[in-house]
Design a protein around this motif. Structure first.
Motif, PDB file in Angstrom:
ATOM      1  N   ARG A 106     -14.082   5.033 -44.620  1.00  0.00           N
ATOM      2  CA  ARG A 106     -13.081   5.471 -45.604  1.00  0.00           C
ATOM      3  C   ARG A 106     -11.707   4.865 -45.326  1.00  0.00           C
ATOM      4  O   ARG A 106     -10.986   4.495 -46.259  1.00  0.00           O
ATOM      5  N   GLY A 107     -11.315   4.788 -44.047  1.00  0.00           N
ATOM      6  CA  GLY A 107      -9.981   4.286 -43.774  1.00  0.00           C
ATOM      7  C   GLY A 107      -9.776   3.893 -42.323  1.00  0.00           C
ATOM      8  O   GLY A 107     -10.657   4.068 -41.473  1.00  0.00           O
ATOM      9  N   PRO A 108      -8.591   3.367 -42.019  1.00  0.00           N
ATOM     10  CA  PRO A 108      -8.314   2.851 -40.677  1.00  0.00           C
ATOM     11  C   PRO A 108      -8.222   3.923 -39.592  1.00  0.00           C
ATOM     12  O   PRO A 108      -8.411   3.615 -38.413  1.00  0.00           O
ATOM     13  N   LEU A 109      -7.916   5.164 -39.951  1.00  0.00           N
ATOM     14  CA  LEU A 109      -7.898   6.216 -38.935  1.00  0.00           C
ATOM     15  C   LEU A 109      -9.315   6.460 -38.416  1.00  0.00           C
ATOM     16  O   LEU A 109      -9.531   6.610 -37.206  1.00  0.00           O
ATOM     17  N   SER A 110     -10.284   6.495 -39.323  1.00  0.00           N
ATOM     18  CA  SER A 110     -11.682   6.632 -38.919  1.00  0.00           C
ATOM     19  C   SER A 110     -12.102   5.459 -38.036  1.00  0.00           C
ATOM     20  O   SER A 110     -12.779   5.640 -37.017  1.00  0.00           O
ATOM     21  N   ALA A 111     -11.702   4.252 -38.432  1.00  0.00           N
ATOM     22  CA  ALA A 111     -12.076   3.062 -37.668  1.00  0.00           C
ATOM     23  C   ALA A 111     -11.460   3.086 -36.273  1.00  0.00           C
ATOM     24  O   ALA A 111     -12.112   2.722 -35.284  1.00  0.00           O
ATOM     25  N   THR A 112     -10.217   3.526 -36.173  1.00  0.00           N
ATOM     26  CA  THR A 112      -9.546   3.584 -34.875  1.00  0.00           C
ATOM     27  C   THR A 112     -10.222   4.587 -33.954  1.00  0.00           C
ATOM     28  O   THR A 112     -10.438   4.324 -32.761  1.00  0.00           O
ATOM     29  N   ILE A 113     -10.551   5.756 -34.484  1.00  0.00           N
ATOM     30  CA  ILE A 113     -11.212   6.792 -33.680  1.00  0.00           C
ATOM     31  C   ILE A 113     -12.548   6.296 -33.137  1.00  0.00           C
ATOM     32  O   ILE A 113     -12.909   6.551 -31.985  1.00  0.00           O
TER      33      ILE A 113
END
Length: 284
Positions: A106-113
């Motif tokens: 969905r977004g970069p926060l998910s990818a970072t986590i």
């Protein structure tokens, strides 16, 4: 669209080849969850059947990362389930990357986590305007969509109803019904993330409405989505301020949303990232 979870033939290899075995949350009616099946049918060119999370081929629209981890203690033997555009409600265990084959988030926060890089980002709900559904004309009303767990102060509700300018859109219905209501609006206030996403899909200006108790970290998924399309999110508007805020809205439709390019880029990336093994030749 029929749901075939109770059909014992639904899990057979022949059925899986001809239909996409998709999991979406359906314990409570919610148009955002229902939207997943329609978008996956559009992009894959195949019919979709509901499949339980243990056996699903694909996870798409929704904050499903937590659900996947609760139903998969360890990686599945053989082919891992595919994940396309799914999000999360907050930080989750990074072992999710071992359990699913991630094609888009969905977004970069998910990818970072999750510690993953160079993945397509965006919510597949952005394809709502591409669905083969009736396209009603805008009637000038202002939409108000509350998350399915949220209510509104009665005094505020009475004020909004008396004004005659608002359309209250019940999110606990099917995706086609809610999409039609959103498409008629000139502006939308929503504490449902997919109320904003569908509005973005149609190029309808929209405002994030506060929903402080809908999740343990209600802001996370909004910021995750907003960053994926370069949409700036500030503080959500409280429902008591809708009447005053709406008085300053333009009466004419704008040419395009200021982050329209981010939407188009995200859709192109999501479309390219859809698992080829689930595509019907010549599909969307």
């Amino acid at each position: 669209m029929r749901e075939e979870a109770a059909n014992p033939e639904a899990s057979s290899p022949h059925q899986i080849q001809s239909k996409v075995g998709l999991f979406w949350w359906r314990q409570k009616p919610n148009f955002g969850d229902d939207l997943s099946q329609h978008v996956v049918e559009l992009i894959s060119g195949k019919p979709v059947m509901w499949q339980d999370p243990k056996n699903a081929e694909l996870f798409a629209i929704g904050s499903l990362a937590d659900r996947i981890l609760r139903t998969h203690d360890q990686p599945r033997e053989g082919k891992r389930p595919l994940l396309w555009g799914t999000g999360m409600l907050g930080p989750v265990d990074v072992r999710l990357t071992e359990i699913v084959d991630i094609r888009a988030l969905r977004g970069p926060l998910s990818a970072t986590i999750l510690g993953v890089r160079n993945l397509p980002l965006g919510d597949p709900g952005l394809f709502a305007s591409d669905l083969n559904l009736p396209r009603p004309e805008c009637d000038g009303k202002i939409g108000v969509i509350l998350h399915i767990t949220q209510g509104m102060d009665r005094r505020v509700l009475r004020q909004l109803r008396r004004s005659g300018r608002f359309r209250f859109i019940d999110a606990a219905r099917s995706a086609p019904e809610v999409i039609a209501d959103i498409a008629r609006c000139r502006h939308v206030y929503s504490s449902s993330l997919h109320g904003l996403i569908v509005s973005d899909s149609f190029g309808i200006p929209n405002t994030w409405l506060s929903g402080p108790n809908i999740h343990r970290t209600p802001e996370f998924k909004f910021f995750d989505y907003g960053l994926s399309i370069s949409r700036p999110f500030c503080k959500p508007l409280d429902a008591v301020s809708i009447l005053d805020h709406s008085s300053s809205l333009p009466t004419k439709a704008i040419a395009e949303l200021p982050y329209a390019l981010g939407i188009e880029n995200s859709k192109a990336a999501l479309k390219s990232a859809f698992p080829m093994e689930l595509h019907e030749i010549g599909s969307f």
